[in-house]
Design an enzyme around this catalytic site. Structure first.
Site, PDB file in Angstrom:
ATOM      1  N   ASP A   1       0.893  -1.152   0.000  1.00 57.21           N
ATOM      2  CA  ASP A   1       0.000   0.000   0.000  1.00 57.21           C
ATOM      3  C   ASP A   1       0.937   1.208   0.000  1.00 57.21           C
ATOM      4  OD1 ASP A   1      -1.519   2.153   0.772  1.00 57.21           O
ATOM      5  OD2 ASP A   1      -2.564   1.105   2.394  1.00 57.21           O
TER       6      ASP A   1
ATOM      7  N   GLY B   1      -9.705   5.616  -5.283  1.00 60.00           N
ATOM      8  CA  GLY B   1      -8.461   4.883  -5.561  1.00 60.00           C
ATOM      9  C   GLY B   1      -7.311   5.280  -4.658  1.00 60.00           C
TER      10      GLY B   1
ATOM     11  N   ASP C   1      -5.647   7.986  -4.724  1.00 59.52           N
ATOM     12  CA  ASP C   1      -5.814   9.386  -4.311  1.00 59.52           C
ATOM     13  C   ASP C   1      -6.555   9.449  -2.967  1.00 59.52           C
ATOM     14  OD1 ASP C   1      -5.840  12.109  -4.469  1.00 59.52           O
ATOM     15  OD2 ASP C   1      -7.278  12.266  -6.121  1.00 59.52           O
TER      16      ASP C   1
ATOM     17  N   TYR D   1      -8.900   5.369 -14.446  1.00 58.49           N
ATOM     18  CA  TYR D   1      -8.632   5.962 -15.760  1.00 58.49           C
ATOM     19  C   TYR D   1      -8.425   4.915 -16.866  1.00 58.49           C
ATOM     20  CZ  TYR D   1      -8.489  10.770 -13.961  1.00 58.49           C
ATOM     21  OH  TYR D   1      -8.822  11.997 -13.414  1.00 58.49           O
TER      22      TYR D   1
ATOM     23  N   ASN E   1      -6.529  13.734  -9.848  1.00 59.54           N
ATOM     24  CA  ASN E   1      -7.285  14.303 -10.982  1.00 59.54           C
ATOM     25  C   ASN E   1      -6.948  15.790 -11.075  1.00 59.54           C
ATOM     26  OD1 ASN E   1      -9.051  15.791  -9.188  1.00 59.54           O
ATOM     27  ND2 ASN E   1      -9.984  13.810  -8.721  1.00 59.54           N
TER      28      ASN E   1
HETATM   29  N1  AR6 Z   1      -1.353   1.827  -2.943  1.00 62.15           N
HETATM   30  C1  AR6 Z   1      -0.833   1.575  -4.157  1.00 62.15           C
HETATM   31  N2  AR6 Z   1      -1.563   1.470  -5.275  1.00 62.15           N
HETATM   32  C2  AR6 Z   1      -2.910   1.641  -5.158  1.00 62.15           C
HETATM   33  C3  AR6 Z   1      -3.554   1.913  -3.935  1.00 62.15           C
HETATM   34  C4  AR6 Z   1      -2.711   2.027  -2.777  1.00 62.15           C
HETATM   35  N3  AR6 Z   1      -3.202   2.285  -1.567  1.00 62.15           N
HETATM   36  N4  AR6 Z   1      -4.886   2.027  -4.155  1.00 62.15           N
HETATM   37  C5  AR6 Z   1      -5.092   1.815  -5.469  1.00 62.15           C
HETATM   38  N5  AR6 Z   1      -3.904   1.569  -6.076  1.00 62.15           N
HETATM   39  P1  AR6 Z   1      -6.441   4.812  -9.432  1.00 62.15           P
HETATM   40  P2  AR6 Z   1      -6.041   6.376 -11.901  1.00 62.15           P
HETATM   41  C6  AR6 Z   1      -3.610   1.297  -7.494  1.00 62.15           C
HETATM   42  O1  AR6 Z   1      -7.832   4.504  -9.823  1.00 62.15           O
HETATM   43  O2  AR6 Z   1      -6.377   5.233 -12.736  1.00 62.15           O
HETATM   44  C7  AR6 Z   1      -9.032   8.860  -8.445  1.00 62.15           C
HETATM   45  O3  AR6 Z   1     -10.379   8.996  -8.088  1.00 62.15           O
HETATM   46  C8  AR6 Z   1      -4.731   0.747  -8.334  1.00 62.15           C
HETATM   47  O4  AR6 Z   1      -4.817  -0.681  -8.178  1.00 62.15           O
HETATM   48  O5  AR6 Z   1      -6.210   5.206  -8.025  1.00 62.15           O
HETATM   49  O6  AR6 Z   1      -4.854   7.212 -12.266  1.00 62.15           O
HETATM   50  C9  AR6 Z   1      -8.390  10.190  -8.800  1.00 62.15           C
HETATM   51  O7  AR6 Z   1      -8.904  11.251  -8.020  1.00 62.15           O
HETATM   52  C10 AR6 Z   1      -4.284   1.139  -9.729  1.00 62.15           C
HETATM   53  O8  AR6 Z   1      -3.410   0.140 -10.278  1.00 62.15           O
HETATM   54  O9  AR6 Z   1      -5.848   6.039 -10.334  1.00 62.15           O
HETATM   55  C11 AR6 Z   1      -8.724  10.331 -10.244  1.00 62.15           C
HETATM   56  O10 AR6 Z   1     -10.012  10.856 -10.431  1.00 62.15           O
HETATM   57  C12 AR6 Z   1      -3.469   2.399  -9.520  1.00 62.15           C
HETATM   58  O11 AR6 Z   1      -3.295   2.533  -8.112  1.00 62.15           O
HETATM   59  C13 AR6 Z   1      -8.668   8.928 -10.758  1.00 62.15           C
HETATM   60  O12 AR6 Z   1      -8.967   8.097  -9.648  1.00 62.15           O
HETATM   61  C14 AR6 Z   1      -4.155   3.660 -10.036  1.00 62.15           C
HETATM   62  O13 AR6 Z   1      -5.557   3.567  -9.835  1.00 62.15           O
HETATM   63  C15 AR6 Z   1      -7.298   8.569 -11.278  1.00 62.15           C
HETATM   64  O14 AR6 Z   1      -7.339   7.303 -11.868  1.00 62.15           O
END
Ligand code: AR6
Length: 334
Positions: free
Chosen positions: A9, A31, A33, A120, A23
């Protein structure tokens, strides 16, 4: 190790900076974020409000507040549509801009999530490849330890074709461990069954020699060491030391230790990392490994995967590490 893929994590990473897949508003979301904002506490959102948002492909930096990391670098990845809307260039830019910001703030360690690969929609294997390509390019010119943090193993996959090829190669080469150990123990016992005596060629008579003399003579004929062979190969390949250790994903301090101690005994993964960096053939790799007291065995998935890449002439250490990671093996490097 300069580039490491870890499963964790990202909010738990004790590094100088973690990267947030944010974003354009920079005001939080789901996610990674959401997880970062929750772990950092309200101070992070307050600082984010002062930043005026962030364009896709760019990056901004804040403090880490309650996180173990000193900084959070917020970058906005592209929303993936069909791969023909400039998504790759924008994603590359996220990694480049984040690394540049980290460098400017003097960070020595940084952890990235797989940007854009969640909400995304960027295909995970392609997102990982972009991450590895940009980071490894950066590391050729810069000293930093970079982690790519993969959150859940189920979400991670290397390309289907590579996975299938390696799986088949393992099936073809995986030998029942017991058979191999037995053969190995017979081989290892053989030299010790000889008695400490010899026939001289001239007189064809048996001459007793003391164990001490015999050992003394043998020790004087000691082979080139691992460190000596490594340095010789670097010269032969016309590489600089830095080119070699960077390509091996080994840090400078460890390389200096090996350089200054001709009897240095590296770990097996370090020895193989150098073989890959030097683009040694399978035979030369075996030779270098032997100098460090190791061998490649068909009883071991890790070894078979290494053999697969060397036999294909693919010496990209980051691709090899991707594959090792996918098969739950230790990664190459320090
Ligand atoms: N530690 C490491 N990786 C993680 C964690 C964590 N705690 N949680 C999720 N992931 P995403 P995006 C991974 O959706 O696609 C948000 O709402 C996850 O498995 O977080 O760039 C923002 O505000 C995935 O492989 O980011 C934006 O609106 C990776 O992190 C939007 O999502 C990215 O997933 C950005 O979307």
């Amino acid at each position: 190790m300069p580039l490491e893929i870890v499963r964790n994590d990202i909010t738990k990473m004790k590094v100088d900076a973690i990267v947030n897949a944010a974003n354009q508003s920079l005001l939080g979301g789901g996610g990674v974020d959401g997880a970062i904002h929750r772990a950092a506490g309200k101070g992070l959102l307050t600082e984010c409000r002062t930043l005026g948002g962030c364009k896709t492909g760019e990056a901004k930096i804040t403090g880490g507040y309650n996180l173990p990391a000193k900084y959070v670098i917020h970058t906005v990845g592209p929303v993936y549509k069909d791969g023909k809307q400039g998504e790759k260039a924008l994603l590359e830019s996220c990694y480049r801009e984040s690394l540049a910001l980290a460098k400017k703030r003097g960070c020595e360690t940084i952890a990235f999530p797989l940007i854009s690969s969640g909400v995304y929609g960027y295909p995970k294997d392609q997102a990982l490849k972009v991450a590895i390509d940009v980071i490894s390019g950066f590391l050729l010119e810069n000293e930093m330890t970079v982690y790519i943090v993969i959150f859940d193993k189920a979400a991670y996959k290397i390309s289907e074709k590579l996975f299938t090829d390696i799986a088949e190669f393992i099936d073809d080469n995986y030998v029942d461990t017991h058979t191999d150990y037995r053969r190995e123990s017979i081989r290892l016992c053989a030299p010790f069954s000889a008695s400490a005596g010899s026939f001289t060629a001239d007189h064809c008579e048996y001459k007793e020699i003391s164990v001490e003399d015999d050992l003394d003579t043998r020790i004087k004929q000691i082979d080139e060491s691992f460190s000596q062979m490594l340095l010789r190969k670097i010269d032969e390949k016309g590489m600089t030391d830095a080119q070699c250790y960077k390509k091996a994903n080994i840090d400078r301090k460890l390389f200096s230790k090996i350089r200054s101690d001709i009897h240095y005994k590296p770990s097996k993964t370090t020895a193989i990392a150098f073989a890959i960096s030097l683009e040694l053939s399978l035979e030369e790799t075996e030779d270098l490994l032997r100098k460090a007291g190791f061998a490649l065995s068909h009883s071991n998935k890790f070894d078979i995967i290494i053999e697969y890449f060397i036999s294909k002439g693919n010496y990209n250490i980051f691709e090899i590490n991707e594959a090792l990671f996918a098969f739950d093996q230790s990664l190459l490097g320090a």
